[in-house]
Every structure is written in structure tokens, then in C-alpha cells.
Write a protein that holds these residues in place. Structure first.
Motif, PDB file in Angstrom:
ATOM      1  N   PHE A  14       0.247  -0.214   1.336  1.00 41.38           N
ATOM      2  CA  PHE A  14      -0.268  -0.766   2.587  1.00 41.38           C
ATOM      3  C   PHE A  14      -0.811   0.278   3.554  1.00 41.38           C
ATOM      4  O   PHE A  14      -1.344  -0.057   4.588  1.00 41.38           O
ATOM      5  CB  PHE A  14       0.828  -1.566   3.298  1.00 41.38           C
ATOM      6  CG  PHE A  14       1.330  -2.731   2.507  1.00 41.38           C
ATOM      7  CD1 PHE A  14       0.435  -3.637   1.962  1.00 41.38           C
ATOM      8  CD2 PHE A  14       2.682  -2.924   2.304  1.00 41.38           C
ATOM      9  CE1 PHE A  14       0.892  -4.720   1.228  1.00 41.38           C
ATOM     10  CE2 PHE A  14       3.145  -4.007   1.579  1.00 41.38           C
ATOM     11  CZ  PHE A  14       2.248  -4.903   1.041  1.00 41.38           C
TER      12      PHE A  14
ATOM     13  N   ARG B 115      -7.185  -3.559   5.688  1.00 43.82           N
ATOM     14  CA  ARG B 115      -6.946  -4.632   6.661  1.00 43.82           C
ATOM     15  C   ARG B 115      -5.946  -4.168   7.709  1.00 43.82           C
ATOM     16  O   ARG B 115      -6.110  -4.392   8.899  1.00 43.82           O
ATOM     17  CB  ARG B 115      -6.410  -5.877   5.942  1.00 43.82           C
ATOM     18  CG  ARG B 115      -6.357  -7.127   6.798  1.00 43.82           C
ATOM     19  CD  ARG B 115      -5.964  -8.327   5.954  1.00 43.82           C
ATOM     20  NE  ARG B 115      -4.545  -8.406   5.734  1.00 43.82           N
ATOM     21  CZ  ARG B 115      -3.716  -9.161   6.470  1.00 43.82           C
ATOM     22  NH1 ARG B 115      -4.183  -9.898   7.442  1.00 43.82           N
ATOM     23  NH2 ARG B 115      -2.425  -9.185   6.221  1.00 43.82           N
TER      24      ARG B 115
ATOM     25  N   GLU C 212      -5.538  -4.109   1.290  1.00 45.72           N
ATOM     26  CA  GLU C 212      -4.491  -4.404   2.262  1.00 45.72           C
ATOM     27  C   GLU C 212      -4.366  -3.263   3.276  1.00 45.72           C
ATOM     28  O   GLU C 212      -4.233  -3.489   4.466  1.00 45.72           O
ATOM     29  CB  GLU C 212      -3.168  -4.659   1.533  1.00 45.72           C
ATOM     30  CG  GLU C 212      -2.092  -5.330   2.355  1.00 45.72           C
ATOM     31  CD  GLU C 212      -2.519  -6.637   3.016  1.00 45.72           C
ATOM     32  OE1 GLU C 212      -3.522  -7.249   2.580  1.00 45.72           O
ATOM     33  OE2 GLU C 212      -1.868  -7.040   3.998  1.00 45.72           O
TER      34      GLU C 212
END
Lengths: 506, 335
Positions: free
Chosen positions: A340, B219, B216
């Protein structure tokens, strides 16, 4: 309780850079429920993974039913009668209960056809043994999580298991379902199955277990009989560390509230509220699955929220997507940097300016000289060790990758930084550097939220500590009132929070 | 600490040793050179100016489509509709010329714009409605194929003869006498330079690589991923529109039944050029080399008298080989 069926002694396990298990021991009798407790990272799972053949032990001895087990594979462990029911259930939702139980062991007719009648009959027999009224033909996807757990237990039983390891079996169950589970556990006891019960919930341990073994930092601490101990004693054993971490003494916190969150609720959070001030580090403590990361993701707009208000510098803001949060000066540093946080195949420079490209471009063209300059500046300011700014971040060590992400948000000029497990997977030397960096950031007026599973880290860094349990904040503690035991108590406040939660939901 | 650094250095050395993407691009280029040498030796008719011109011209349409879809593939996506979108844009502009007599310069702009609009539509399906790219673009492919037939009444739409000048005329020969590079080829090279600038120097290109590398994380860096995905598909659509101009100009007509199959050749060119189907990596120069490998192969095999059926088989094998090399080096990189 019957005779001893399992003894593990002197178990050693090394992972790269970590001595995960140091001379650990464990013993299990038939018909016993034996709890294994410890903080996150204490080594419970590793020990059980060695017992089930998932990991190889580096040293020590396992004796099961008077036979020494060496070079165990998961399949062998299962065949010998050692089964584990994982927190994440491993069932195929599109197959029926019976099909799941006997997967890869289907009774056959004529060598190629599966004998569904026998399959369902055998499954029904297992369910009856457990006192379950479940149709073996129901698709697993159509039954509750509790039901699925029962299917897992039935599957374990079908292997004639002597040892059943349950990892946080009640985490997703309602009170009624927990009662059912306990009834089944008692039934298994009378059949002579030894059960290893891993849980954080003190009240449950007191209710269902016969003995409790405590682990801490990869070491075996002590085994006590449940009847002769108390919750307090167990918690003390779990947290009692040789190194005393004094609460933070100086603070750079000002009075100005930068971020406040009220009544935040999502699928997994209930009425979460807190505020962070300029220059403050607010620690978020709690056990695995308490909802700390969920709070961060909800505030950052990464997950949808049901209700709740967020104020930045006193003004209400609507955050529906990460780009809204970033616009309001919030940066999020995920616990999973690789998934992430970083574009691993891109360079240090690309990652550093990723959140603020707009600032470095005109008419869509990127000003490559400026991005190189700013990256170089932050590489030297944060002392990031990299052969150059064009280096792929994939080739950097964990600590340096973390610095690249920090640089990304500093370049973006964020006032509010959310650090999720900032030192996970980072070696000890680099840790203290990250700590210093966090202090400096707070000193320069950033408001910092730091989520951590390591209590010493929480105590060392935080000005205040928000303790979470099961999607709720159970207490916000001032640094001076903090110690590991107090935090653990609020982090395991099952009963109380459930009642509170029920009341607020009504 | 010093240990960390040495680890970083070690890893760097290792990647330099078989430096992934550059290696495959170099490999593609070497392949192209070898093919050209091979066919030149095998047939005296290969390396003559007429044949070279025909190879160059044959690369135009596939090259333009491949340029556009390179951006989409770098996001980790795919676009199966590019061939029929090209046809649809050409048919729409052709019908406007034929029925309403709009000037040719306007028809060119409309052709490109139609491609862009369809790209925006496709992008919205993928980014906002979250329809898997494979399915969404398959749908758009069928829609545009059907609409092309509807709009044209299922028969070819003819352009005035001067329309041919756009692709097969030569502006350069007027500037440099004797240099008869056809406009279509010039347009391909100009578009390639433009695409290269977009990919390497602009925000769109940077986000494109970032999305493909880790959607991801991009984002969570506050990038409006959905918006940029739509922009990228729009860009790809614009390239389809340009390809539509070139193909209808070459043929002097817009053929409504044409177009299907072009998408796979374009994707093959992109893959041969070293752009990874899993996203995050890719170059424009690689795509151009890939497109030339395809047309050199087709042309060379034809000159050597290999039957068309077998040409297709050979190209299929080349595509599989290219993807295998990509996967193989990826696997080694992970270790």
C-alpha cells in the motif's frame, strides 16, 4: 484430564534477523483445554506452526503419543491427528459442508465416481457427534462464520484428531455462538481430545481452560492452573519485560487541535472519537484486529464510513477518497509498505514526488530537475541510504523504504501524519532512527497518529494513548497514567465494551 | 547500517547483471536487426526501396494502435476494442464527408475525436463501473463493430481521391527532394515521439506507470486513479482515431467490416516490445520495434514465398516467445 500426549521441549526457531523462539516448551494432556497466551509477536503462532509442520524447528524435541516427531510436514501432522483451526477459515464457499470436510479424501465408487451418499452420511455422523443440527449438503458460503467453524472442527475430527489447536476461535462469534462452541469444546474434552486454545480474551480463558501457558518475546514464561491464577497475574506475566520503558517525559504538543474525529462508524468501527493536537504524538494501542488500521483507513478516506464527522483545523471536512484527505493535509503510512505504500518498481525519486506531482509540473510536463532536487534534499535530510535517487525502491532496506514514504508526505507538506506500525519489519538500528524522525516531526509541529502493536514503542513515543478493543476506543490515556498493564487491561476489556457497545447501538 | 547499504548495492549489481526491461528491449532490437539481415540474404527483393516503403507503410496502422494501447497495458489493463474503434471513427467521419460534404480537415479532426470519446466511454466502464477491462473492452469492441455497420449501412464509405494524400502522399519529398517518406510513416514517427514525451515527461505518464506498478499505493498517495485511468483510455482512443484516418486514407474508403483482429496484432507488438502485461513497465521505443518486427516478419515471409497461413503461425510463435521471456526474467528478478 488424562495422560500427557504431547511434550515440546527446548524448541528453537530462527527467522532471518529474528530469534523467534528461544528454548520454548509446551505440554498437553488428553482431555485438557490448555490456553496459550502472549502479546502479538510473542511466538504463539510460530510454536503452533512448528507443531503442525508448517515451519521446521531449528532445535528441540517434540514427543507425541510416545513417538518423537522429526521433519514433520503439514500433511503428516494432520494424518497423525494434529489439527489446527485457523483464524481465517480455509473452506471453499461454493462446496457443501460434506464436500469441504472430505476434500481430497472423497469416498469413491468404481474408482472414479464420488460416492455422495456415503460422503453425506459420514458428515452427518460427525455433526451428530458434535451435537450439531447442520445439513451436510448446505453450501458453506450460505452458513454463518460460526457454522463454518463447526465444519472446520468436524473436519479436524474426521482425521481422528488427538490435538486440536484453535486460534482465536471466538473472534468473529456472537455470545450465543460462543456458548455453543464451548459446549462442543466440553464434548471434545470428554472424548479425550487435547485442545490448545489461543485467545486474548481473559474472561473466556478463565471460563473454559484448565491450564494457561504464557509466552513473551519468543520465550516460554510459565504454566499455571487456571483455578489458581487471576486475570491480573496473567497480564503481568504477558507484559512484564526486563527493560522498563518510562513514559515519555518531554512533549512538543501545543494546544491547537489539528484533527478531530467524532462518532466515526464503519462496518468494523463503532463510535470512534479522538483528537490530535499540533506537535502531539497520539498512540493507538490494541491487540490484533482491534480496529486500529481501520480507523486510519476510514479517516484517510480509503474505506467507506457510515457515520462520523472529521474536523481539520476546526473545520468540518468531507473525506470520501484518499485524494480528499491528502488535499486536507493528511498523509497515511501503511503498515504494509510494499502493498500500500510504494510503487516498488519505480525509483526513489518517482515515489518521493508521487503525491505532489502537480506542484512540480506545468501544463502536465514534469519539471524533472526540480523533482530530482527535492528528492536529493530529502534523501540527505532523512539520511536515506540509497545508491542514488534513480534506484528502484525495491532494492532498499525496510527502514530506508519507510524513509522514502515519509519523504513523500513531507514533500506534500502534510500537517497530519498517520503512521501504521512504522517500525514493522525494520531492524533495531533503523528503528531508533525512525523514532528520532517521529520526534523531530512532532517537534516541527506535525500532528502524528502512531499505530503500534509494540507496547514499549507506544510508551516511548506517545503523548497520549488511545486504546482500542473490538472496533471501539475503550480509553484514551495520558502518558503519565500509562503503563503496559493498564494498556493491556483496556485492550482486553471484552465484557464491558460489549455492553457499552450494545447500549450505544440501541 | 553499512550492512543495509551493502545489501542495496548487492541487489543493484544483480539487477544490472540482467537488467530486466532494457534487456528485453535490446533483445527485441537485436531480433529486428537479425530478421532484416536474414531476409536480405534470403531474398534479393527484400532490401530494395519499394519493399522498404511497403514495410514502413504496413507498420503505420498497427504501430499507431500499438502506441495507444501501450499506455493501457502499462496500467495493467487491456483494450480489445482498439481495432473496431479505429474502424468506427473512420466510418463516422467518412459518412459525414459523403453525406454532408464536410471539409476533409474537419473530417480528420472528427475521426480522431470520435476515437477519443469512445476511449473516454471505455475508460469510464473500467474506472468507475469497475467492469474488468477484458469484458468491458470486449463489449465496446462488439458495440463499435455493430455501430460501424449501422452508420454505414453495411457498405464501404468512399472518400474523395485527395484524401489518399494524407497517408500515401509525401510532404517530406517537397522539402527534401528525393526523400519519398510517405506521410503515414511520418505521422507514425511523430506520434511515437509525442507518446514517448507523454510517457516519460508528463504527469499522465508518471501516474500511468505508478498505477501499473501499484494501484493501491497510488490511490493512497492521493492520486485520483479513476480519473487518470479514463484519461489514459481517452489517449488510447485518440491514437485509434489517428489510425482510423491513416487506414481510410490508404484505402480511399472506410470499410465497416474491417477492424477486428487488429487489436491482437497491436497487443502482440506491444508485448514483443517488452511492455509487461502485468503492468508498471513499458516503453514506446519497444512498442515501435515490436510493430516493425511484426511487419518485417510478415513481409519477409511473404517474399520468401511462405504461405499466409504459415505467416500467422510464425507470428503466433513469436508472441508466445516474447511473453515467455518476460515471465522468465520476472521470475528470476523475484529471487
Amino acid at each position: 484430564m488424562g495422560e500427557t500426549i504431547l511434550t515440546m521441549t527446548g524448541i528453537q526457531k530462527h527467522f532471518p534477523g529474528v530469534h523467534a523462539l528461544k528454548n520454548c516448551q509446551f505440554e498437553l494432556k488428553s482431555g485438557e483445554v490448555h490456553a496459550l497466551v502472549g502479546e502479538n509477536g510473542a511466538g504463539k503462532s510460530t510454536l503452533m506452526k512448528i507443531l503442525t509442520g508448517v515451519h521446521k524447528k531449528d532445535g528441540g524435541k517434540i514427543v507425541f503419543m510416545n513417538e518423537e516427531l522429526t521433519n514433520l510436514t503439514p500433511r503428516q501432522a494432520q494424518d497423525k491427528g494434529i489439527s489446527m483451526i485457523h483464524q481465517e477459515l480455509n473452506l471453499m464457499p461454493h462446496l457443501s459442508c460434506a464436500q469441504n470436510i472430505f476434500i481430497s479424501r472423497e469416498p469413491k465408487r468404481g474408482g472414479i465416481f464420488t460416492d455422495d451418499r456415503k460422503l453425506n452420511r459420514d458428515a452427518r455422523e460427525l455433526f451428530q457427534k458434535l451435537g450439531l443440527s447442520l445439513d451436510p449438503k448446505t453450501l458453506v458460503g450460505n452458513i454463518t462464520v460460526a457454522g463454518q467453524q463447526m465444519v472446520e472442527i468436524a473436519k479436524a475430527l474426521s482425521f481422528q484428531s488427538k490435538i486440536l489447536i484453535m486460534d482465536e476461535p471466538t473472534a468473529a462469534l456472537t455470545d450465543k455462538e460462543i456458548d455453543d462452541l464451548f459446549r462442543i469444546i466440553k464434548a471434545l474434552k470428554t472424548q479425550g481430545v487435547g485442545i490448545v486454545y489461543i485467545s486474548h480474551r481473559m474472561d473466556e480463558l478463565m471460563k473454559i481452560t484448565d491450564r494457561i501457558s504464557v509466552m513473551r518475546d519468543g520465550e516460554y514464561i510459565k504454566t499455571v492452573a487456571t483455578k489458581e491464577t487471576s486475570t491480573d497475574e496473567i497480564i503481568q506475566m504477558m507484559v512484564g519485560r526486563p527493560i522498563y520503558e518510562p513514559p515519555k517525559s518531554e512533549t512538543s504538543a501545543k494546544n491547537e487541535v489539528v484533527l478531530s474525529v467524532e462518532n466515526l462508524s464503519t462496518d468494523r468501527l463503532f463510535n470512534v472519537g479522538f483528537s490530535v493536537r499540533r506537535g502531539e504524538i497520539l498512540g493507538f494501542a490494541g491487540l490484533m484486529g482491534a480496529g486500529r488500521t481501520e480507523v486510519a483507513r476510514a479517516v484517510f478516506g480509503a474505506d467507506p464510513i457510515h457515520t462520523g464527522e472529521i474536523f481539520v483545523h476546526g473545520k468540518p471536512v468531507r473525506i470520501r477518497a484518499p485524494q480528499d484527505a491528502v488535499r486536507h493535509g493528511i498523509g497515511y503510512l501503511s503498515e504494509d509498505r510494499k502493498q500500500f505504500g510504494l510503487a516498488l518498481g519505480m525509483s526513489v525519486e518517482d515515489n518521493t514526488v508521487l503525491a505532489s506531482l502537480g506542484r512540480f509540473s506545468r501544463l502536465g510536463l514534469i519539471h524533472l530537475k526540480k523533482t530530482a532536487e527535492i528528492t536529493q534534499e530529502y534523501v540527505s535530510r532523512l539520511k536515506t541510504k540509497t545508491p542514488g535517487i534513480k534506484q528502484d525502491v525495491r532494492n532498499l532496506s525496510g527502514g530506508n523504504q519507510q524513509k522514502v514514504i515519509i519523504a513523500k508526505w513531507l514533500v506534500r507538506d502534510c500537517d497530519i501524519l498517520i503512521f501504521d506500525e512504522p517500525t514493522r519489519g525494520i531492524d533495531i538500528g533503523a528503528k531508533s532512527e525512525i523514532y528520532k524522525l517521529l520526534h523531530d516531526l512532532a517537534g516541527s509541529g506535525k500532528a502524528i497518529i502512531m499505530i503500534s502493536s509494540e507496547l514499549p514503542e507506544i510508551l516511548r513515543m506517545s503523548d497520549r494513548v488511545a486504546v482500542m478493543c473490538e472496533g471501539r476506543i475503550t480509553k484514551i490515556l495520558e502518558a503519565k497514567d500509562c503503563d503496559q498493564e493498564t494498556i493491556m487491561r483496556y485492550a482486553t476489556m471484552q465484557e464491558e465494551t460489549n455492553q457499552k457497545g450494545e447500549m450505544t447501538r440501541e | 547500517m553499512s550492512e543495509n547499504q551493502s545489501i542495496a548495492h548487492d541487489k543493484k549489481k544483480r539487477t544490472l547483471f540482467f537488467s530486466g526491461q532494457a534487456l528485453q528491449k535490446a533483445l527485441a532490437f537485436v531480433t529486428l536487426v537479425i530478421l532484416v539481415l536474414f531476409f536480405s540474404l534470403a531474398s534479393p527483393n527484400f532490401l530494395i526501396s519499394d519493399n522498404i516503403n511497403s514495410i514502413l507503410l504496413a507498420t503505420c496502422v498497427n504501430g499507431l494502435l500499438a502506441l495507444g494501447v501501450t499506455f493501457v497495458i502499462i496500467t495493467g489493463g487491456i483494450d480489445l476494442s482498439i481495432g473496431t474503434v479505429m474502424t468506427f471513427s473512420a466510418v463516422v467521419s467518412g459518412v459525414l464527408v459523403e453525406s454532408f460534404g464536410i471539409p476533409l480537415w474537419l473530417s480528420v479532426l472528427i475521426c480522431v475525436a470520435v476515437g477519443g470519446v469512445i476511449g473516454t466511454f471505455t475508460g469510464s466502464l473500467v474506472a468507475y463501473l469497475r467492469i474488468p477491462a477484458f469484458i468491458a473492452t470486449l463489449g465496446v469492441m462488439m458495440i463499435t463493430r455493430g455501430l460501424s455497420l449501422v452508420v454505414s449501412g453495411a457498405s464501404p464509405v468512399y472518400f474523395p481521391t485527395e484524401y489518399k494524400e494524407i497517408a500515401v502522399g509525401s510532404v517530406l519529398s517537397k522539402l527534401i527532394p528525393g526523400f519519398n517518406l510517405q506521410n503515414g510513416v511520418l505521422i507514425l514517427f511523430l506520434c511515437a515521439i509525442l507518446a514517448s514525451i507523454i510517457l516519460n515527461k508528463t504527469i499522465l505518464g508518471r501516474y500511468n506507470l505508478a498505477i501499473g506498478s501499484n494501484t493501491e499505493a497510488t490511490r493512497l498517495s492521493g492520486v485520483n486513479v479513476a480519473g487518470w485511468l479514463i484519461a489514459i483510455h481517452t489517449l488510447s482512443g485518440l491514437f485509434c482515431g489517428v489510425a482510423g484516418v491513416i487506414i481510410s486514407s490508404r484505402l480511399g474508403s472506410a470499410q465497416p467490416a474491417l477492424g477486428q483482429g487488429y487489436e491482437l496484432e497491436a497487443i502482440a507488438a506491444v508485448v514483443i516490445g517488452g511492455t509487461s502485461l502485468s503492468g508498471g513497465q513499458g516503453t514506446i521505443s519497444g512498442t515501435i520495434i515490436g510493430a516493425f518486427i511484426m511487419s518485417v516478419l510478415t513481409n519477409g515471409l511473404r517474399i520468401m514465398g511462405v504461405k499466409q497461413e504459415w505467416q500467422t503461425v510464425v507470428i503466433g510463435l513469436v508472441v508466445i516467445l516474447a511473453v515467455f521471456i518476460d515471465i522468465y526474467r520476472r521470475r528470476r528478478q523475484k529471487i
